[in-house]
Design an enzyme around this catalytic site. Structure first.
Site, PDB file in Angstrom:
ATOM      1  N   PRO A 162      40.529 -18.573  -0.920  1.00  0.00           N
ATOM      2  CA  PRO A 162      41.009 -19.580  -1.877  1.00  0.00           C
ATOM      3  C   PRO A 162      40.263 -19.480  -3.199  1.00  0.00           C
ATOM      4  O   PRO A 162      39.037 -19.379  -3.225  1.00  0.00           O
ATOM      5  CB  PRO A 162      40.737 -20.909  -1.182  1.00  0.00           C
ATOM      6  CG  PRO A 162      39.842 -20.619  -0.037  1.00  0.00           C
ATOM      7  CD  PRO A 162      39.944 -19.168   0.274  1.00  0.00           C
ATOM      8  N   GLU A 163      41.001 -19.467  -4.284  1.00  0.00           N
ATOM      9  CA  GLU A 163      40.376 -19.496  -5.609  1.00  0.00           C
ATOM     10  C   GLU A 163      40.387 -20.929  -6.121  1.00  0.00           C
ATOM     11  O   GLU A 163      40.882 -21.835  -5.450  1.00  0.00           O
ATOM     12  CB  GLU A 163      41.121 -18.546  -6.555  1.00  0.00           C
ATOM     13  CG  GLU A 163      40.941 -17.082  -6.131  1.00  0.00           C
ATOM     14  CD  GLU A 163      40.654 -16.165  -7.296  1.00  0.00           C
ATOM     15  OE1 GLU A 163      39.991 -16.575  -8.272  1.00  0.00           O
ATOM     16  OE2 GLU A 163      41.105 -15.010  -7.251  1.00  0.00           O
TER      17      GLU A 163
END
Ligand SMILES: [Zn+2]
Length: 295
Positions: free
Chosen positions: A2-3
């Site tokens: 996840p960014e």
């Protein structure tokens, strides 16, 4: 992994479920994630009330009563799954409810909240972690000390980029990936921001500053495009890559909107550009770029 936009999407999905609620029951199924969980973790959380949720870089910060913060990092595959856990289904929470259980052996922590919501932390690869930090020590904590500015906050400006880049030989991509400069930017959004700003990932970061350290037009464009691409991605609910899903279990859509990332061999999407998207490994990660319009 996840960014930042995905983490922000998870944070906002959890907000109505956690804020103002207390931890009624905390079930800890193993002593560690990536790191050992804090001593007496379940006992210390039980009965505590959630005051508010924040995000710092890629951490979700759950501010608790008694001046303590539960910091959550999702690592590579960490997910927080919300189900209402009771027959008296709360309509507000209903939109976050979905079935899970296929991979229940990776459910490492189960939080039952007042109001009936059950939040399960599932992490197949266990690169995520959680810790409890006294509120007053947050900025000095080993996880947070030295983190750079928030890309969506007021501190990320062209002047700030110029100040940090002045005289630097590192390439622009490495400069933006450095968490001590901008916190929470990862490979995808660095590629996207550089593409949108029309800047080559390989040019030295020093081009963001004039000889006297003033921001150049490149710095102005870059600061604006970093904020724009993250804002667009958050509005789209974050991108979905591999194991990542939104807090409500549906997929984000932003990956369909990447301008450059993952488009190797395709024609450049910039209007009027006849370039082709290329991929090259840079600093151990894939860089996607257009050699024609990113100068
Ligand atoms: Zn191009």
């Amino acid at each position: 992994m996840p960014e930042l936009p995905e983490v922000e999407t998870v944070r906002s999905g959890l907000e109505p479920v956690l804020t103002g609620r207390s931890f009624v029951r905390v079930e800890q199924r193993r002593p560690d994630l990536r790191f050992p969980l804090p001593e007496r973790f379940a006992e210390r959380l039980t009965g505590r009330r959630v005051l508010r949720l924040e995000r710092r870089a890629k951490y979700i910060l759950v501010h608790l009563d008694r001046h303590e913060v539960l910091a959550v990092h999702l690592g590579m595959t960490g997910r927080l799954i919300v189900s209402n856990g009771g027959p008296e289904r709360d309509l507000t929470l209903g939109q976050y409810v979905y079935e899970h259980g296929k991979d229940a052996r990776h459910d490492h922590l189960v939080f039952t909240m007042s109001g009936g919501a059950v939040v399960t932390y599932n992490d197949a690869r266990r690169f995520g972690y959680m810790t409890l930090i006294p509120e007053g020590q947050l900025e000095q904590d080993a996880f947070f000390a030295g983190l750079g500015v928030e890309p969506l906050g007021p501190d990320l400006t062209a002047a700030y980029l110029a100040k940090r880049a002045h005289g630097r030989k590192a390439d622009l991509k490495a400069f933006l990936m450095d968490q001590r400069i901008v916190a929470g930017l990862g490979n995808i959004y660095v590629c996207e921001a550089l593409f949108r700003a029309g800047l080559s990932p390989w040019k030295p970061a020093s081009r963001l500053a004039s000889r006297t350290g003033k921001p150049t037009p490149a710095a102005e464009r870059l600061a604006a495009e970093i904020k724009a691409v993250l804002t667009d991605a958050i509005a789209a609910g974050g991108s979905t890559l591999r194991d990542y899903q939104r807090a409500d279990g549906t997929s984000g859509l932003f990956q369909n909107e990447f301008g450059i990332y993952g488009r190797e061999g395709e024609p450049c999407m910039r209007p009027g550009c006849r370039g082709t998207v290329r991929r090259r490994v840079q600093g151990g990660r894939s860089t996607f770029y257009c050699a024609v319009c990113q100068r």
